[in-house]
Design a protein around this motif. Structure first.
Motif, short mmCIF file in Angstrom:
data_model
loop_
_atom_site.label_atom_id
_atom_site.label_comp_id
_atom_site.label_asym_id
_atom_site.label_seq_id
_atom_site.Cartn_x
_atom_site.Cartn_y
_atom_site.Cartn_z
N MET A 151 -8.08 18.02 9.63
CA MET A 151 -8.40 19.06 8.63
C MET A 151 -8.41 18.42 7.25
O MET A 151 -7.40 17.94 6.78
CB MET A 151 -7.35 20.17 8.68
CG MET A 151 -7.64 21.34 7.75
SD MET A 151 -6.21 22.45 7.59
CE MET A 151 -5.83 22.81 9.28
N THR A 152 -9.56 18.36 6.61
CA THR A 152 -9.64 17.77 5.28
C THR A 152 -9.26 18.79 4.23
O THR A 152 -9.30 19.99 4.46
CB THR A 152 -11.07 17.27 5.01
OG1 THR A 152 -11.97 18.38 4.99
CG2 THR A 152 -11.51 16.27 6.07
N ALA A 153 -8.90 18.28 3.05
CA ALA A 153 -8.45 19.18 1.97
C ALA A 153 -9.53 20.16 1.59
O ALA A 153 -9.26 21.33 1.31
CB ALA A 153 -8.04 18.34 0.76
N LYS A 154 -10.80 19.69 1.58
CA LYS A 154 -11.89 20.56 1.15
C LYS A 154 -12.22 21.63 2.18
O LYS A 154 -12.95 22.57 1.89
CB LYS A 154 -13.14 19.71 0.87
CG LYS A 154 -13.06 18.91 -0.43
CD LYS A 154 -13.07 19.83 -1.64
CE LYS A 154 -13.10 19.04 -2.94
NZ LYS A 154 -13.11 19.95 -4.11
N HIS A 155 -11.74 21.48 3.40
CA HIS A 155 -12.04 22.45 4.45
C HIS A 155 -10.79 23.23 4.86
O HIS A 155 -10.64 23.61 6.01
CB HIS A 155 -12.66 21.74 5.66
CG HIS A 155 -14.01 21.16 5.39
ND1 HIS A 155 -14.18 19.91 4.83
CD2 HIS A 155 -15.26 21.68 5.57
CE1 HIS A 155 -15.48 19.66 4.69
NE2 HIS A 155 -16.15 20.72 5.12
N SER A 156 -9.91 23.44 3.91
CA SER A 156 -8.67 24.15 4.22
C SER A 156 -8.39 25.27 3.24
O SER A 156 -8.86 25.25 2.10
CB SER A 156 -7.49 23.17 4.24
OG SER A 156 -7.29 22.61 2.96
N TRP A 157 -7.65 26.24 3.71
CA TRP A 157 -7.08 27.29 2.87
C TRP A 157 -5.57 27.11 2.87
O TRP A 157 -4.97 26.73 3.89
CB TRP A 157 -7.40 28.68 3.44
CG TRP A 157 -8.74 29.23 3.09
CD1 TRP A 157 -9.49 28.95 2.01
CD2 TRP A 157 -9.48 30.20 3.85
NE1 TRP A 157 -10.66 29.67 2.03
CE2 TRP A 157 -10.67 30.46 3.15
CE3 TRP A 157 -9.23 30.88 5.05
CZ2 TRP A 157 -11.63 31.35 3.61
CZ3 TRP A 157 -10.19 31.77 5.51
CH2 TRP A 157 -11.37 32.01 4.79
N TRP A 158 -4.96 27.37 1.74
CA TRP A 158 -3.50 27.38 1.66
C TRP A 158 -3.04 28.82 1.40
O TRP A 158 -3.53 29.47 0.48
CB TRP A 158 -3.02 26.48 0.52
CG TRP A 158 -3.04 25.02 0.86
CD1 TRP A 158 -4.06 24.15 0.67
CD2 TRP A 158 -1.98 24.28 1.47
NE1 TRP A 158 -3.72 22.90 1.10
CE2 TRP A 158 -2.44 22.95 1.60
CE3 TRP A 158 -0.70 24.60 1.91
CZ2 TRP A 158 -1.66 21.94 2.15
CZ3 TRP A 158 0.08 23.60 2.45
CH2 TRP A 158 -0.39 22.29 2.57
N ASN B 38 -7.50 26.07 8.64
CA ASN B 38 -8.90 25.71 8.52
C ASN B 38 -9.65 26.80 7.76
O ASN B 38 -9.40 27.99 7.96
CB ASN B 38 -9.53 25.54 9.90
CG ASN B 38 -9.12 24.24 10.56
OD1 ASN B 38 -8.97 23.22 9.90
ND2 ASN B 38 -8.93 24.28 11.86
N ARG B 39 -10.55 26.37 6.90
CA ARG B 39 -11.34 27.31 6.09
C ARG B 39 -12.46 27.90 6.95
O ARG B 39 -13.41 27.20 7.32
CB ARG B 39 -11.90 26.58 4.87
CG ARG B 39 -12.58 27.47 3.86
CD ARG B 39 -13.01 26.65 2.65
NE ARG B 39 -13.55 27.49 1.60
CZ ARG B 39 -14.83 27.89 1.55
NH1 ARG B 39 -15.67 27.52 2.51
NH2 ARG B 39 -15.25 28.66 0.56
N LYS B 40 -12.37 29.20 7.25
CA LYS B 40 -13.37 29.90 8.06
C LYS B 40 -13.69 31.23 7.40
O LYS B 40 -13.08 32.26 7.73
CB LYS B 40 -12.86 30.11 9.49
CG LYS B 40 -12.58 28.82 10.26
CD LYS B 40 -12.06 29.10 11.65
CE LYS B 40 -11.77 27.81 12.41
NZ LYS B 40 -11.23 28.08 13.77
N PRO B 41 -14.64 31.24 6.46
CA PRO B 41 -14.93 32.47 5.72
C PRO B 41 -15.32 33.65 6.59
O PRO B 41 -15.06 34.80 6.23
CB PRO B 41 -16.11 32.04 4.82
CG PRO B 41 -15.93 30.57 4.66
CD PRO B 41 -15.41 30.09 5.98
N ASN B 42 -15.92 33.40 7.76
CA ASN B 42 -16.32 34.50 8.64
C ASN B 42 -15.15 35.06 9.44
O ASN B 42 -15.30 36.07 10.15
CB ASN B 42 -17.42 34.05 9.59
CG ASN B 42 -16.97 32.90 10.50
OD1 ASN B 42 -16.17 32.06 10.07
ND2 ASN B 42 -17.50 32.85 11.70
#
Length: 379
Positions: free
Chosen positions: A1-8, A94-98
Motif C-alpha cells: 500500500m503506497t502513501a498516495k493510495h491510502s486513507w488515514w 487502501n484508498r477506494k472512493p467507490n
C-alpha cells in the motif's frame, strides 16, 4: 500500500496519551494501525492561516465543534461538552472512493478492536490471581474510550469530517507512555505503569494480544474478538448492574450452547486456573446476575468490578487454550470432561486430582504461568 493510495482515519483515544513530540506514519504498532499523539496536527498546521488551522483542529476534536458545525441542527447541540482526545488511534486503509462507507466502517471497527485490546490488557494486568480486578479509581468510567474524527486522503492532502457525537462519560487522567515504551511492551513484554501505579503490558507472546492484533483468525478466535468487544463495552457501562450483566454476556459468547448458566459456570471453573474455593466467586456472579435479571435485585459496585476482572481473565485463558485445540467443540469437550471430574462427589480428593493429572489441563496453562502474567513486578 503506497502513501498516495491510502486513507488515514484518526479515532480519538481517551485514557492514554503519548509523550512523543514527533510521529511518522512508518511508526506502526499494529500492522495497519498505531497510536498517534495529538500534537502531530499542531505541528503540521503551524504555518497555516488561523481560519484553516481552527477548522482543521475543530474537525480533529481539538477545538469545539461549534466552530465548524451548525450545532442548532444537532439535538441538544448547545449542551454538548466536547472533550479533546488524549491521543489518536491512526488506521491506514487502501484508498477506494467507490467503497468509502465500507472502508470507514472497517476503520472504526478496527479502532474498537485496538481499544478493546488495550482496555482488557490494562484490566487484566491490574489484579492478582486471587484478587481479581480493582477499578475503584475509574469511577464507573471505561478504561479507554474512542470517538471518530477525521479521514485524511493522502492523494489530495484533504481532511473530511465524520460528524458523530458520543457521550463523554469516560474522562479520567490518562496514562502517559512513549511510542518506544508501547513498542517495547508489545515486543518484549516490558511493563507499562498506570497513572495510579499499577502495571500492565501488551506483550504479543500472550495469545490474547496476538489474536486482537492480527487479521487472519480462526472461527474460535473470531468468537473471542466478538466477546472481547462486548466486554470492552461493559467497561463503558454506568452502573454495576449493567457492567455485571454485559460482562457475563461476553462470557456466554465464548462458548456454544451456554444459555444454560450451570454449564457456563462449570466450563469457567474448568477454564480458569484459580483455586477450587475461588470457584465460588464464579457461582456468586451467576447468582447475582439471576437475581438482577429476574428479581431486580441491586448489585454492589464491587460485584460489577469482580465480574469485569473474571471476564478479563477468561479472555486471556480462552485465547491461550484455543490455540491448542483443532475446533471449539473439541475444546468444550475437554472443559466438560474436566468439569465432570471436578464436580464428582464419589471421588476422593486424591482420586480426583489423579484423574485431573491424567486428563491434563485444558492447555499448557499452569497456575504459575498465570501468576507470572499477573505479576506486579516490572519485567
Amino acid at each position: 500500500m503506497t502513501a498516495k493510495h491510502s486513507w488515514w482515519f484518526f479515532v480519538g483515544l481517551y485514557g492514554l496519551t503519548l509523550t512523543d513530540n514527533n510521529w511518522t506514519p512508518e511508526q506502526m504498532l499494529f500492522s495497519d494501525s498505531t497510536i498517534a499523539p495529538t500534537n502531530l496536527f499542531l505541528q503540521a498546521n503551524e504555518e497555516t492561516d488561523e481560519a484553516a488551522r481552527a477548522a482543521t483542529l475543530a474537525m480533529l476534536g481539538m477545538r469545539p465543534w461549534r466552530e465548524i458545525l451548525d450545532m442548532s441542527s444537532v439535538k441538544f447541540g448547545n449542551l454538548i461538552q466536547q472533550p479533546p482526545p488524549d491521543a489518536f488511534i491512526a488506521i491506514r486503509r487502501n484508498r477506494k472512493p467507490n467503497k468509502e462507507n465500507e472502508i470507514a466502517e472497517s476503520a472504526l471497527n478496527r479502532a474498537r478492536e485496538i481499544a478493546a485490546m488495550l482496555t482488557i490488557a490494562r484490566s487484566h494486568g491490574s489484579f492478582a490471581i486471587d484478587g481479581f480486578m480493582d477499578v475503584s479509581s475509574l469511577e464507573r468510567t471505561p478504561t479507554i474510550g474512542i470517538i471518530p474524527y477525521p479521514r485524511l486522503d493522502n492523494a489530495t492532502g484533504q481532511f473530511s469530517s465524520q460528524h458523530r457525537i458520543y457521550c463523554a462519560r469516560w474522562l479520567r487522567e490518562p496514562d502517559r507512555f512513549s511510542l518506544a515504551e508501547l513498542s517495547s511492551s508489545l515486543e518484549q513484554g516490558t511493563s507499562l505503569q498506570t497513572i495510579d501505579g499499577r502495571v500492565w503490558s501488551i506483550y504479543v507472546a500472550d495469545h490474547f494480544i496476538t489474536v486482537m492484533k492480527t487479521f487472519k483468525r480462526t472461527a474460535a478466535q473470531q468468537r473471542l474478538v466478538r466477546a472481547a468487544l462486548h466486554l470492552y463495552d461493559a467497561h463503558h457501562c454506568a452502573t454495576p448492574e449493567q457492567r455485571l450483566t454485559q460482562a457475563v454476556t461476553s462470557l456466554e459468547m465464548l462458548f456454544s450452547g451456554t444459555t444454560n448458566f450451570s454449564l457456563l459456570t462449570r466450563r469457567l471453573s474448568a477454564l480458569l486456573p484459580i483455586d477450587t474455593q475461588n470457584h465460588e466467586k464464579i457461582e456468586l456472579v451467576m447468582k447475582l446476575r439471576h437475581g438482577y435479571v429476574h428479581n431486580g435485585d441491586r448489585i454492589e459496585q464491587s460485584a460489577g468490578d469482580l465480574t469485569l476482572g473474571l471476564a478479563a481473565m477468561a479472555m486471556y485463558c480462552f485465547a491461550e487454550a484455543i490455540s491448542y485445540f483443532p475446533t471449539i467443540e473439541v475444546f468444550e469437550d475437554r472443559l466438560d470432561l474436566i468439569s465432570s471430574i471436578q464436580q464428582s462427589t464419589s471421588l476422593s480428593q486424591t482420586e480426583r486430582q489423579s484423574l485431573l493429572n491424567n486428563v491434563g489441563s485444558v492447555a499448557p496453562i499452569t497456575k504459575t504461568r498465570w501468576l507470572e502474567l499477573r505479576s506486579s513486578e516490572v519485567r
